[in-house]
Design an enzyme around this catalytic site. Structure first.
Site, PDB file in Angstrom:
ATOM      1  N   TYR A  77      39.485  34.801  34.592  1.00 27.27           N
ATOM      2  CA  TYR A  77      39.633  34.150  33.296  1.00 27.27           C
ATOM      3  C   TYR A  77      41.130  33.912  33.128  1.00 27.27           C
ATOM      4  CZ  TYR A  77      35.149  36.514  32.398  1.00 27.27           C
ATOM      5  OH  TYR A  77      33.868  36.987  32.463  1.00 27.27           O
ATOM      6  N   HIS A 105      26.402  32.004  32.545  1.00 24.78           N
ATOM      7  CA  HIS A 105      27.003  33.335  32.421  1.00 24.78           C
ATOM      8  C   HIS A 105      25.918  34.388  32.188  1.00 24.78           C
ATOM      9  CE1 HIS A 105      31.254  34.888  31.852  1.00 24.78           C
ATOM     10  NE2 HIS A 105      30.530  36.003  31.741  1.00 24.78           N
ATOM     11  N   THR A 115      36.280  30.925  35.649  1.00 32.27           N
ATOM     12  CA  THR A 115      35.211  30.922  34.663  1.00 32.27           C
ATOM     13  C   THR A 115      35.676  30.124  33.445  1.00 32.27           C
ATOM     14  OG1 THR A 115      34.277  33.027  35.384  1.00 32.27           O
ATOM     15  CG2 THR A 115      33.795  32.350  33.139  1.00 32.27           C
ATOM     16  N   LYS A 140      33.333  27.690  37.456  1.00 33.75           N
ATOM     17  CA  LYS A 140      32.066  28.359  37.136  1.00 33.75           C
ATOM     18  C   LYS A 140      31.751  28.235  35.644  1.00 33.75           C
ATOM     19  CE  LYS A 140      29.877  32.960  37.422  1.00 33.75           C
ATOM     20  NZ  LYS A 140      29.737  33.276  35.980  1.00 33.75           N
ATOM     21  N   SER A 155      34.787  40.323  40.498  1.00 34.99           N
ATOM     22  CA  SER A 155      35.237  40.147  39.127  1.00 34.99           C
ATOM     23  C   SER A 155      36.693  40.570  38.976  1.00 34.99           C
ATOM     24  CB  SER A 155      34.365  40.990  38.190  1.00 34.99           C
ATOM     25  OG  SER A 155      34.906  41.028  36.888  1.00 34.99           O
TER      26      SER A 155
END
Length: 355
Positions: free
Chosen positions: A132, A246, A158, A222, A110
């Protein structure tokens, strides 16, 4: 990893972990958006699919190895990106990375990680960076540069989170209680105070190409649940499309990933790899997902449940999932993950999925 009385180490993992987590952390790990419809249906989605096993096949030797973005993975699953791993266990991402490296699994890190990219890379794990994009794309540059320099082999964009969906914890948000050292340690100081650092509301196919050019790495998208969106991703240069809700944390009442996966696989064909997460809890789930068109599955919450016991817990999770997956492959008459492509009964008329 079960016994004749029913149950398995994997199936009881979540309940055991819950007893070791304070309520705010437990709610963060388990919550879904809204009424939790999508989160609640995730695991059951795999149970609704049916398989047509082969017989009279030699399954003496089963090899679960898959190739993901040109690199060999000894298992057909990887670790999905999750935040606050250091809140679950002090070693956080490093424990997950060491266990995953030993298992030969890909780990997706992440962008909110509480361990530095260099420290994660030093474990020897094959790792991808999840990101992101901010409204001002240039602000993402330093994070991307650090990941590339530390040896990330792919970028996972994402795309299902223009805003964070509402949920209602019963106590204070874990983010308000968490030690700042547990998260976002790979960002520049003061990043969140800069204009344009908020999540982008204008993501488009051009961002896939921009990320690929900026990093020189393959890009995985994703958060895709539709075939037409998946096709746009591939046309924009995505090397992989990741079917995901998610963890049920974004648009509630979205269909399950088990239901969405076959359409996405058909839309993508053999032009890109297809991954899936959401509700995968057993080796049988893994094989069912492979049969439904996934090149690999990724797992989030169960890894956090296992991480309560540190590196040893995550290592045991990998080992237990491998045992169950190999058994399911044998029972399905499959020697490799590629052999699963014609197992899915619900789509038998469509023919086998592309390998």
């Amino acid at each position: 990893m079960g016994d004749a009385r029913g149950g398995s180490w994997l199936s009881g993992l979540g309940a055991r972990a819950a007893g070791s987590m304070a309520l705010p952390l437990r709610e963060y790990v388990e919550h879904g958006a809204g009424a939790g419809v999508t989160a609640g249906e995730a695991a059951a989605g795999w149970g609704r699919l049916r398989l047509r096993p082969h017989v009279l096949r030699d399954v003496t030797s089963v090899d679960p190895t898959v190739e993901l973005l040109g690199c060999s993975s000894r298992v057909p699953w990887g670790v999905a990106p999750t935040s606050l791993q250091r809140a679950v266990h002090p070693d956080g991402e490093l424990a997950t990375a060491r266990a995953s490296a030993a298992a030969g699994a890909v780990m997706v890190v992440s962008s909110n990680a509480g361990s530095t990219f260099d420290d994660i890379a030093a474990t020897g794990v094959t790792w991808w960076l999840q990101v992101y994009l901010p409204s001002d794309r240039t602000l993402a540059g330093p994070l991307l540069d650090r990941a590339v320099a530390a040896g990330a082999t792919a970028v996972v964009l994402t795309v299902d989170t223009p805003v964070v969906a509402t949920w209602h914890p019963s106590e204070a948000l874990i983010w308000d209680l968490a030690d700042p050292a547990w998260t976002r340690v790979n960002f520049d100081p003061g990043y969140d105070d800069q204009p344009g650092s908020e999540k982008a509301l204008d993501l488009g196919p051009h961002d896939i190409d921009w990320l690929r050019e900026r990093t020189g790495l393959p890009v995985v998208v994703k958060g895709v649940l539709r075939g037409d969106d998946a096709r746009r991703c591939v046309q924009a240069g995505a090397a992989g499309v990741w079917v995901s809700t998610h963890g049920g944390r974004q648009l509630d009442r979205s269909l399950s990933t088990a239901a969405a996966l076959p359409e996405v696989r058909r839309a993508v064909g053999a032009d890109a790899e297809v991954y899936v997460d959401g509700g995968v809890r057993s080796g049988l789930d893994v094989v069912t997902a492979l049969a439904a068109g996934a090149d690999a599955v990724f797992v989030g919450r169960p890894v956090l449940h296992a991480l309560v016991e540190g590196e040893a817990g995550v290592a045991r999770w990998h080992a237990a999932l491998l045992t169950e997956t190999v058994e399911a492959l044998r029972l399905a008459g499959c020697r490799t993950p590629a052999d699963t492509r014609d197992l899915l009964a619900d789509d038998a008329d469509e023919g086998p999925y592309p390998v």
